[in-house]
Design a protein around this motif. Structure first.
Motif, mmCIF file in Angstrom:
data_model
loop_
_atom_site.group_PDB
_atom_site.id
_atom_site.type_symbol
_atom_site.label_atom_id
_atom_site.label_comp_id
_atom_site.label_asym_id
_atom_site.label_seq_id
_atom_site.Cartn_x
_atom_site.Cartn_y
_atom_site.Cartn_z
ATOM 1 N N ARG A 1 0.845 -1.139 -0.055
ATOM 2 C CA ARG A 1 -0.066 -0.091 0.102
ATOM 3 C C ARG A 1 0.913 1.351 0.094
ATOM 4 O O ARG A 1 0.508 2.255 -0.486
ATOM 5 N N GLY A 2 1.951 1.276 0.693
ATOM 6 C CA GLY A 2 2.949 2.575 0.633
ATOM 7 C C GLY A 2 3.522 2.699 -0.800
ATOM 8 O O GLY A 2 3.449 3.848 -1.014
ATOM 9 N N GLU B 1 2.690 6.147 -2.734
ATOM 10 C CA GLU B 1 3.770 6.861 -3.500
ATOM 11 C C GLU B 1 3.452 7.039 -4.815
ATOM 12 O O GLU B 1 3.754 7.999 -5.477
ATOM 13 N N ALA B 2 3.172 5.950 -5.723
ATOM 14 C CA ALA B 2 3.014 5.973 -6.970
ATOM 15 C C ALA B 2 2.062 6.845 -7.584
ATOM 16 O O ALA B 2 1.848 7.737 -8.426
ATOM 17 N N LEU B 3 0.861 6.869 -6.561
ATOM 18 C CA LEU B 3 -0.235 7.737 -7.036
ATOM 19 C C LEU B 3 0.204 9.363 -6.644
ATOM 20 O O LEU B 3 -0.051 10.120 -7.428
ATOM 21 N N ASP C 1 -7.526 6.940 7.009
ATOM 22 C CA ASP C 1 -6.351 7.705 7.570
ATOM 23 C C ASP C 1 -5.100 7.488 6.757
ATOM 24 O O ASP C 1 -4.242 8.304 6.755
ATOM 25 N N GLU C 2 -4.965 6.215 6.144
ATOM 26 C CA GLU C 2 -3.694 6.056 5.446
ATOM 27 C C GLU C 2 -3.580 6.885 4.267
ATOM 28 O O GLU C 2 -2.579 7.371 3.957
ATOM 29 N N CYS C 3 -4.493 7.227 3.650
ATOM 30 C CA CYS C 3 -4.471 7.976 2.349
ATOM 31 C C CYS C 3 -5.052 9.321 2.440
ATOM 32 O O CYS C 3 -5.198 9.969 1.442
#
Length: 351
Positions: free
Chosen positions: A192-193, A197-199, A218-220
């Motif tokens: 997911r990290g 990052e790629a996004l 909360d992650e994104c």
């Protein structure tokens, strides 16, 4: 479908922004506009006269609990499903059976399916032919970063590998409007990290419109520029993330003190464990209320996180009217500053 197989890796990749310039009739018509859109399945209203807008070139969060209408909305916009009533426009045009408009969209599902005998390499080759703005270099880079074996057949892929493949297609398509309906749920924390990052990198290099549905809020949250929160087929909040959180608060302390100090606030959820009480509310506490809630050192008042806000809205009773603009859903106006006597009473109460 446009065949770009002879383009060659060295050729210039058409950008989503250039396509948008050719298509959009006016600046005011760009983006996605949903007006009074309803979708019924028998007696069930998946969407109920929903109105929402998604500005072009931003990352939008489409949030809400399961069944709120997120997938239904994305399916209608991408012509995977038909609305019962209302209007949906992409750059001012109806996407229904509109090949030119739909050719600039990419819709990736959580449970994306491919033919069992197709390999990862075959699926990516098909995607390259389908999306005229496909970025082959980015796709190959992400295949390596996700450690995705190209020879593995779809029926043998793990859930994590399926999620990684879906993410690769969504990002590498460079479609002007990309819809991500939680395809990243199967990814582990490391993967997911890589996705986040790629996004961020691809959006910085080639800005386009992403509409993301996720429960890993909360992650994104840092990636999102706007948030549209749905509840029971209605839009409850539609604003920038900053504006949505500016009036969202979390208090943890004694229940009696909270009810006394928070009169007039829009209380979304309450929970308690023993004597400790937690409440999520919307509004703007004045200085006296904030001081009262924090007095004694045992009460904590802070801004709610986006995850807490979405969870609280999802827990609202079904009969409550949470629609954007309804009386029940309006964040409470700032409570007038209390008089000297009332301030003394508030601050004198123990937490």
């Amino acid at each position: 479908m446009t065949d770009t197989s002879n383009r060659g890796d060295g050729g210039a990749r058409p950008t989503a922004s250039s396509d948008a310039t050719q298509t959009a009739s006016t600046a005011t018509s760009s983006g996605i506009t949903v007006t009074e859109c309803s979708k019924r399945y028998g007696r069930t209203n998946a969407l109920d006269h929903m109105t929402a807008t998604f500005e072009q070139g931003k990352i939008h969060g489409l949030l809400g609990r399961n069944g709120a209408g997120k997938t239904t909305l994305m399916s209608i916009v991408c012509n995977h499903s038909f609305k019962t009533s209302g209007t949906v426009l992409i750059d001012g045009a109806d996407p229904t059976e509109n090949a030119e408009i739909l050719g600039r969209t990419c819709f990736i599902h959580e449970n994306q399916r491919w033919h069992d005998v197709y390999t990862v390499g075959m699926i990516l080759a098909s995607a390259r032919r389908f999306y005229p703005t496909w970025d082959e270099q980015q796709a190959q880079t992400l295949v390596q970063r996700f450690e995705l074996p190209r020879a593995t057949r779809a029926q043998k892929m793990s859930r994590g590998q399926r999620s990684a493949l879906a993410v690769i297609i969504g990002l590498s398509s460079h479609a002007e409007y990309t819809f991500l309906d939680e395809p990243y749920l199967g990814l582990d924390a490391t993967a997911r990290g890589i996705f986040y990052e790629a996004l961020a990198v691809t959006q910085a290099e080639d800005p386009r419109t992403f509409i993301m549905s996720t429960h890993l809020i909360d992650e994104c949250a840092a990636l999102l520029e706007t948030v549209t929160i749905l509840h029971q087929g209605h839009v409850v909040i539609a604003s920038s993330v900053e504006d949505a959180l500016a009036t969202a608060w979390c208090f943890t302390g004694m229940k009696s003190q909270a009810h006394q100090a928070l009169s007039g606030m829009d209380i979304l959820s309450e929970s308690s464990i023993g004597a400790m009480y937690s409440i999520i509310f919307r509004g703007t506490p004045n200085a006296g209320q904030a001081a009262a809630l924090r007095s004694g050192g045992s009460g904590e008042l802070r801004h709610a996180t986006l995850q807490e806000l979405v969870s609280a809205i999802g827990a609202v009773e079904p009969q409550a009217d949470m629609r954007l603009g309804s009386t029940a859903n309006k964040a409470a106006e700032p409570t007038p500053e209390p008089t000297a006597n009332s301030t003394a009473n508030l601050q004198g109460a123990s937490l």
